[in-house]
Design an enzyme around this catalytic site. Structure first.
Site, PDB file in Angstrom:
ATOM      1  N   GLU A  52       0.810  -1.217   0.000  1.00  0.00           N
ATOM      2  CA  GLU A  52       0.000   0.000   0.000  1.00  0.00           C
ATOM      3  C   GLU A  52       0.845   1.271   0.000  1.00  0.00           C
ATOM      4  O   GLU A  52       1.606   1.503   0.941  1.00  0.00           O
ATOM      5  CB  GLU A  52      -0.909   0.005   1.237  1.00  0.00           C
ATOM      6  CG  GLU A  52      -1.775   1.248   1.353  1.00  0.00           C
ATOM      7  CD  GLU A  52      -2.569   1.285   2.644  1.00  0.00           C
ATOM      8  OE1 GLU A  52      -3.484   2.120   2.759  1.00  0.00           O
ATOM      9  OE2 GLU A  52      -2.262   0.479   3.552  1.00  0.00           O
ATOM     10  N   GLU A  76     -12.084   3.175   5.743  1.00  0.00           N
ATOM     11  CA  GLU A  76     -11.021   3.497   6.680  1.00  0.00           C
ATOM     12  C   GLU A  76     -10.980   5.016   6.873  1.00  0.00           C
ATOM     13  O   GLU A  76     -10.043   5.689   6.450  1.00  0.00           O
ATOM     14  CB  GLU A  76      -9.672   2.979   6.175  1.00  0.00           C
ATOM     15  CG  GLU A  76      -8.596   3.004   7.266  1.00  0.00           C
ATOM     16  CD  GLU A  76      -7.226   2.612   6.739  1.00  0.00           C
ATOM     17  OE1 GLU A  76      -6.503   1.885   7.450  1.00  0.00           O
ATOM     18  OE2 GLU A  76      -6.871   3.026   5.623  1.00  0.00           O
TER      19      GLU A  76
END
Length: 259
Positions: free
Chosen positions: A143, A240
């Site tokens: 990520e 998130e």
């Protein structure tokens, strides 16, 4: 069809962690994710998943001393053994929890480290983890993170992630694309996602500025959700974000965005 997973590290913080599974299910989520499971016994979490019929769609490999500000150790040349031990631990948890993909936060560049050595270490560690996970039919994701929130983070852009994947030569390494982080670093969200949809296996969302709910900032989530459906993205989208005024109170964005 859009599939939303509640990130239990960020959402439902009104409850202790082990109570967030029930709260997510009651709010209509069928999938959950979180940063780390390692503070709990795997069987405890598995029981919550089974009780509330939730899929665990993602968690991270161990990432060093989080409380002390570490954000991963895959790029640390002097901690390769610790990284590999973390891969083993993550696999043990994943097998109990039924999770099919794990994310690797590569970490902040160690002070004074040689750039070539950092790159080589990151590539080697990612290849090792990807190969180990492949034996258990678990995907490894990597990520990119924005450097405003985490100064010094090694992996900050989509193309850099793609280049790392190519450098490993692994067929089991993919991108976790966080819309919030990439809006801050590079923009061009829709075209970047469409161009790389074959290697993007998980997406996370939050609006910008503030990392709050969709609809609170500059990102056109209605357009992005429609684009993802039309492009055939069939993975999960992890929520998130930081609720501005309570998790449940802020969930109206789902209906407002046609989800």
């Amino acid at each position: 069809m859009t599939k939303l997973a509640a990130n239990l590290t960020m959402l439902f913080n009104e409850h202790p962690f082990m109570d967030r599974f029930e709260a997510a299910a009651r709010a209509g989520f069928r999938g959950v994710e979180f940063l780390f499971p390692y503070a709990f016994h795997a069987d405890q979490i598995a029981d919550k998943l089974n009780t509330f019929q939730l899929d665990l769609v993602l968690h991270n490999l161990p990432a060093g001393n989080w409380e002390a500000g570490e954000r991963g150790i895959a790029c640390h040349p002097d901690r390769v053994n610790e990284f590999r031990e973390g891969v083993d631990e993550a696999i043990r948890y994943a097998k109990v929890l039924g999770v099919k993909q794990l994310n690797c936060l590569v970490g902040k560049v160690p002070q004074g480290a040689d750039a070539d050595t950092v790159h080589a270490t990151t590539v080697s560690n990612l290849k090792y983890a990807a190969d180990m996970l492949q034996e258990h039919k678990i995907r490894l994701l990597v990520e990119p993170i924005n450097s405003y929130d985490i100064p010094g983070f090694y992996l900050t852009r989509t193309q850099q992630a793609i280049d790392l994947i190519k450098a490993t030569g692994s067929s089991n390494l993919y991108v976790q694309y966080d819309i919030y982080h990439m809006q801050r670093m590079e923009g061009e969200l829709a075209n970047t996602i469409k161009a790389n949809l074959d290697i993007i296996k998980h997406i996370q969302l939050a609006d910008n500025p503030g990392r709050f709910e969709p609809g609170t900032g500059e990102i056109n989530y209605r357009y992005l959700f429609k684009m993802l459906d039309e492009a055939g993205y069939d993975g999960w989208i992890g929520c998130e974000y930081k609720p501005r005024a309570g998790t449940v109170e802020g969930l109206g964005w789902r209906t407002e965005h046609g989800i």
